[in-house]
Design a protein around this motif. Structure first.
Motif, PDB file in Angstrom:
ATOM      1  N   ASP A 131       0.863  -1.115  -0.228  1.00  0.00           N
ATOM      2  CA  ASP A 131       0.155  -0.058   0.085  1.00  0.00           C
ATOM      3  C   ASP A 131       0.938   1.272  -0.095  1.00  0.00           C
ATOM      4  OD1 ASP A 131      -2.467  -1.401  -0.030  1.00  0.00           O
ATOM      5  OD2 ASP A 131      -2.984  -0.586   1.747  1.00  0.00           O
ATOM      6  N   ASP A 132       2.304   1.096  -0.443  1.00  0.00           N
ATOM      7  CA  ASP A 132       3.109   2.366  -0.633  1.00  0.00           C
ATOM      8  C   ASP A 132       3.331   2.726  -1.972  1.00  0.00           C
ATOM      9  OD1 ASP A 132       3.342   1.962   2.151  1.00  0.00           O
ATOM     10  OD2 ASP A 132       5.690   2.037   2.137  1.00  0.00           O
ATOM     11  N   LEU A 133       3.420   4.140  -2.028  1.00  0.00           N
ATOM     12  CA  LEU A 133       3.652   4.585  -3.456  1.00  0.00           C
ATOM     13  C   LEU A 133       5.370   5.039  -3.253  1.00  0.00           C
ATOM     14  CD1 LEU A 133       3.449   6.023  -6.151  1.00  0.00           C
ATOM     15  CD2 LEU A 133       2.684   8.181  -4.942  1.00  0.00           C
ATOM     16  N   VAL A 134       6.179   4.310  -3.748  1.00  0.00           N
ATOM     17  CA  VAL A 134       7.680   4.606  -3.670  1.00  0.00           C
ATOM     18  C   VAL A 134       7.927   5.496  -4.773  1.00  0.00           C
ATOM     19  CG1 VAL A 134       9.923   3.457  -3.291  1.00  0.00           C
ATOM     20  CG2 VAL A 134       7.656   2.088  -2.713  1.00  0.00           C
ATOM     21  N   ILE A 135       8.536   6.639  -4.385  1.00  0.00           N
ATOM     22  CA  ILE A 135       9.133   7.649  -5.369  1.00  0.00           C
ATOM     23  C   ILE A 135      10.542   7.743  -5.225  1.00  0.00           C
ATOM     24  CG2 ILE A 135       9.012  10.470  -5.789  1.00  0.00           C
ATOM     25  CD1 ILE A 135       6.444  10.039  -4.217  1.00  0.00           C
ATOM     26  N   THR A 136      11.243   7.828  -6.574  1.00  0.00           N
ATOM     27  CA  THR A 136      12.876   7.895  -6.791  1.00  0.00           C
ATOM     28  C   THR A 136      12.803   9.428  -7.325  1.00  0.00           C
ATOM     29  OG1 THR A 136      12.807   5.680  -6.984  1.00  0.00           O
ATOM     30  CG2 THR A 136      14.808   7.030  -7.458  1.00  0.00           C
ATOM     31  N   PRO A 137      13.179  10.370  -6.631  1.00  0.00           N
ATOM     32  CA  PRO A 137      13.636  11.593  -7.328  1.00  0.00           C
ATOM     33  C   PRO A 137      14.803  11.699  -8.250  1.00  0.00           C
ATOM     34  CG  PRO A 137      14.081  11.735  -4.897  1.00  0.00           C
ATOM     35  CD  PRO A 137      13.597  10.256  -5.220  1.00  0.00           C
ATOM     36  N   GLU A 138      14.966  12.550  -9.165  1.00  0.00           N
ATOM     37  CA  GLU A 138      15.937  12.883  -9.968  1.00  0.00           C
ATOM     38  C   GLU A 138      17.596  12.806  -9.190  1.00  0.00           C
ATOM     39  OE1 GLU A 138      15.695  15.809 -12.799  1.00  0.00           O
ATOM     40  OE2 GLU A 138      14.474  14.649 -14.023  1.00  0.00           O
ATOM     41  N   THR A 139      17.207  13.682  -8.088  1.00  0.00           N
ATOM     42  CA  THR A 139      18.396  13.789  -7.265  1.00  0.00           C
ATOM     43  C   THR A 139      18.156  13.461  -5.835  1.00  0.00           C
ATOM     44  OG1 THR A 139      18.963  15.718  -8.695  1.00  0.00           O
ATOM     45  CG2 THR A 139      20.092  15.521  -6.403  1.00  0.00           C
ATOM     46  N   PRO A 140      18.851  12.679  -5.309  1.00  0.00           N
ATOM     47  CA  PRO A 140      18.666  12.185  -3.783  1.00  0.00           C
ATOM     48  C   PRO A 140      18.457  13.254  -2.893  1.00  0.00           C
ATOM     49  CG  PRO A 140      20.359  10.561  -4.764  1.00  0.00           C
ATOM     50  CD  PRO A 140      20.078  11.917  -5.733  1.00  0.00           C
ATOM     51  N   LEU A 141      17.798  13.159  -1.998  1.00  0.00           N
ATOM     52  CA  LEU A 141      17.451  14.055  -0.853  1.00  0.00           C
ATOM     53  C   LEU A 141      18.534  13.926   0.181  1.00  0.00           C
ATOM     54  CD1 LEU A 141      13.536  13.932  -0.881  1.00  0.00           C
ATOM     55  CD2 LEU A 141      15.084  15.399  -2.132  1.00  0.00           C
ATOM     56  N   ALA A 142      19.034  14.917   0.797  1.00  0.00           N
ATOM     57  CA  ALA A 142      19.916  15.124   1.909  1.00  0.00           C
ATOM     58  C   ALA A 142      19.252  15.228   3.251  1.00  0.00           C
ATOM     59  CB  ALA A 142      20.978  16.272   1.619  1.00  0.00           C
ATOM     60  N   GLU A 143      19.775  14.798   4.252  1.00  0.00           N
ATOM     61  CA  GLU A 143      19.172  15.011   5.323  1.00  0.00           C
ATOM     62  C   GLU A 143      19.036  16.508   5.685  1.00  0.00           C
ATOM     63  OE1 GLU A 143      19.856  13.907  10.226  1.00  0.00           O
ATOM     64  OE2 GLU A 143      21.088  13.057   8.510  1.00  0.00           O
ATOM     65  N   GLY A 144      17.827  16.989   6.305  1.00  0.00           N
ATOM     66  CA  GLY A 144      17.492  18.131   6.431  1.00  0.00           C
ATOM     67  C   GLY A 144      16.769  18.991   5.313  1.00  0.00           C
ATOM     68  N   ASP A 145      16.610  18.291   4.118  1.00  0.00           N
ATOM     69  CA  ASP A 145      16.293  19.091   2.839  1.00  0.00           C
ATOM     70  C   ASP A 145      14.946  19.259   3.215  1.00  0.00           C
ATOM     71  OD1 ASP A 145      18.538  19.218   1.515  1.00  0.00           O
ATOM     72  OD2 ASP A 145      17.955  17.875   0.146  1.00  0.00           O
ATOM     73  N   TRP A 146      14.400  20.427   2.704  1.00  0.00           N
ATOM     74  CA  TRP A 146      13.078  20.682   2.497  1.00  0.00           C
ATOM     75  C   TRP A 146      12.547  20.384   1.111  1.00  0.00           C
ATOM     76  CZ3 TRP A 146       9.243  21.817   5.763  1.00  0.00           C
ATOM     77  CH2 TRP A 146       9.587  22.099   7.119  1.00  0.00           C
ATOM     78  N   THR A 147      11.572  19.545   0.866  1.00  0.00           N
ATOM     79  CA  THR A 147      11.081  19.070  -0.333  1.00  0.00           C
ATOM     80  C   THR A 147       9.790  19.259  -0.765  1.00  0.00           C
ATOM     81  OG1 THR A 147      11.176  17.175  -1.937  1.00  0.00           O
ATOM     82  CG2 THR A 147      10.782  16.790   0.305  1.00  0.00           C
ATOM     83  N   ARG A 148       9.225  19.383  -1.916  1.00  0.00           N
ATOM     84  CA  ARG A 148       7.760  19.396  -2.389  1.00  0.00           C
ATOM     85  C   ARG A 148       7.415  18.246  -3.073  1.00  0.00           C
ATOM     86  NH1 ARG A 148       8.266  23.663  -4.681  1.00  0.00           N
ATOM     87  NH2 ARG A 148       7.813  22.994  -6.880  1.00  0.00           N
ATOM     88  N   ILE A 149       6.710  17.430  -2.705  1.00  0.00           N
ATOM     89  CA  ILE A 149       6.301  16.101  -3.644  1.00  0.00           C
ATOM     90  C   ILE A 149       4.687  16.534  -4.065  1.00  0.00           C
ATOM     91  CG2 ILE A 149       5.678  13.765  -3.664  1.00  0.00           C
ATOM     92  CD1 ILE A 149       7.590  14.271  -0.726  1.00  0.00           C
ATOM     93  N   THR A 150       4.427  16.342  -5.284  1.00  0.00           N
ATOM     94  CA  THR A 150       3.287  16.745  -5.998  1.00  0.00           C
ATOM     95  C   THR A 150       2.824  15.259  -6.691  1.00  0.00           C
ATOM     96  OG1 THR A 150       3.756  18.954  -6.341  1.00  0.00           O
ATOM     97  CG2 THR A 150       1.902  18.177  -7.657  1.00  0.00           C
ATOM     98  N   VAL A 151       1.595  14.985  -6.442  1.00  0.00           N
ATOM     99  CA  VAL A 151       1.135  13.406  -6.928  1.00  0.00           C
ATOM    100  C   VAL A 151      -0.165  13.930  -7.633  1.00  0.00           C
ATOM    101  CG1 VAL A 151       0.562  11.156  -6.372  1.00  0.00           C
ATOM    102  CG2 VAL A 151       2.174  12.217  -5.104  1.00  0.00           C
TER     103      VAL A 151
END
Length: 505
Positions: free
Chosen positions: A127-147
């Protein structure tokens, strides 16, 4: 959540008793909780479902990030048997390096995913949607995910909750593990967030959501309503109502906006019940302090849900509760207070894990019973005495209040059993007997004040109780919250538990 039917005379001898049946749960398999690790997050490894380790719902939630906000947009097609088109935008901060991130989502079709404005690869795992961004996310990053996705209100075998179809539209019922049937999310109460909700529907419908109105726009044959919360909210408490509804306004204590949503044709018949809410808020404020949110109201749905639900700022009720004359008036009012009290216990102060749910339901049941005593002369002590008689049986069948039995593989059993309702209220009664009324009332006020807009655990509650009582309560709480047998009731040595043997489910 309060299960129905709830009439006192449905189970002889137990005032206000809940049924022995439980709401269907939808999961047969239990997924093992997984911590963040390099082997699971590496892009070369297979996508797997994750969880935050909740002992009752181990597949819920996801490690590696904290959600700050959700922006949900739903387009209702004018029929409740067709999927809605939807866009979910999540703003989150990573708490670990992530080459992938998981969202809980099922029962919808994902059309596209973007991470920080760039297309991202995605796949499903359980029941998970697994997302692979173009660039890995570092710890402490703010990110915006649009589905971009669909949100499907049609029933699916083995699942319930999420969207509930009503006679004229839809409402939400996400507790405990169903928000991810509606929108992609981190579906666990430990990760509360702010919400903006936009609903577009054909003209003639009215859409309402939790929080405050933030605008209405009309274009052609449709209207879009926007709502925003002013306090963080757990995913399981989100509410959206779409229907041929009337929205009724009144004022509560301290000029609190009170907004009720009812079937338009029944507004006159329901008004006498709705008019009681301001006084009920004032009564609860006199017990535990100021109402914790920006608004409140009653959402009446023409649907057979089997429960009432404390969705944040807009509690969901079956219409039959108010219109079926089999329910005594005092009883209906006490159920209204049950859901209202959840705004403090469960909504403002949310459980850190689902094993802490007794803090939600026990307190709601406590104030339900206390209200019935003060307003309708229905003895609280008599109700607790009858609960004491049943307590050993409840513990045997559902576990002790603070360690409820999990759903077993192959059985759709929820955690909303009598041990977390009257069984948990019985713990609060025993605590008041043990530390005295003044200390107990001070504890209640301090609890909701200290953990306002947050999450808390059973350990937090027991620690605060000991601090306020000024003595060690370890033995008391260990026996009452975790014991297989119900301890003796302080001040009532004559109370006896019924001698029954019940096979565990």
């Amino acid at each position: 959540m309060l299960l129905t039917p709830r009439l006192p005379d449905r189970r002889p001898g137990v005032p206000g008793a809940r049924p022995t049946t439980v709401r269907r749960r939808r999961r047969a398999a239990v997924l093992l909780a997984s911590a963040v690790s390099a082997c699971l997050l590496a892009a070369s490894a297979p996508a797997v479902p994750l969880g935050v380790g909740d002992r009752l719902y181990p597949y819920l939630g996801n490690p590696g990030y904290d959600v700050a906000s959700y922006d949900l947009a739903f387009a209702y097609p004018g029929r409740n048997d067709k999927p809605l088109r939807a866009v979910t935008t999540i703003r989150a901060r990573t708490t670990a390096p992530l080459e992938r991130l998981n969202l809980d989502f099922a029962h919808g079709t994902v059309e596209s995913v973007q991470v920080d404005g760039r297309p991202a690869a995605f796949t499903g795992a359980g029941d998970d949607l697994v997302i692979t961004p173009e660039t890995p996310l570092a710890e402490g990053d703010w990110t915006r995910i649009t589905v971009r996705h669909t949100s499907d209100p049609r029933e699916d075998e083995g699942r319930d909750g999420g969207w509930v179809r009503t006679a004229d539209g839809l409402v939400m019922a996400n507790q405990a593990d169903a928000a991810h049937l509606v929108f992609p999310c981190n579906d666990h109460p430990s990760d509360k967030a702010m919400f903006t909700i936009r609903i577009t529907a054909p003209n003639g419908y009215t859409a309402v959501a939790g929080g405050m109105p933030a605008g209405v726009t009309r274009a052609g044959g449709s209207t879009t309503w926007t709502y925003r919360t002013r306090h963080p909210m757990a995913t399981e408490l989100a509410q959206v109502s779409i229907g041929r509804s009337a929205v009724l306004h009144r004022t509560g204590p301290h000029a609190l906006p009170v907004r009720d949503v009812v079937p338009a044709a029944d507004r006159k018949a329901l008004e006498p019940w709705l008019a009681k809410t301001p006084d009920q808020i004032a009564w609860l404020e006199s017990k535990i302090g100021a109402y914790p949110f920006e608004t409140y109201g009653v959402l009446v749905a023409e649907a057979a849900t089997g429960f009432e639900l404390e969705t944040q700022t807009l509690s969901l009720f079956e219409e039959d509760l108010f219109t079926d004359r089999v329910y005594p008036r005092w009883y209906v009012e006490s159920i209204m207070v049950h859901e209202l009290s959840h705004q403090w216990f469960g909504d403002s102060v949310s459980p850190r894990t689902w094993s802490d749910v007794w803090l939600n339901e026990g307190h709601a049941t406590w104030y339900e019973a206390l209200y019935a005593q003060e307003k309708a002369h229905k003895s609280l002590a008599d109700r607790m005495k009858e609960a004491y008689r049943s307590s050993d049986r409840w513990r045997a069948s559902g576990g002790p209040p603070a360690r409820p039995e999990p759903p077993e593989p192959g059985q759709k059993i929820g955690i909303f059993r009598p041990n977390v309702y009257d069984g948990a209220a019985l713990v609060l009664y025993a605590l008041r007997q043990e530390i005295g009324r003044p200390a107990f009332e001070a504890l209640e006020r301090a609890w909701v004040r200290q953990h306002h807009d947050g999450t808390a655990t059973t350990a937090d509650f027991t620690r605060l109780a000991a601090d306020i009582a000024g003595r060690d309560l370890t033995g008391f709480f260990q026996a009452w919250l975790y014991g297989e047998k119900t301890p003796p009731m302080p001040g009532h040595p004559d109370w006896k538990a019924a001698a029954q043997r019940v096979a565990k489910k």
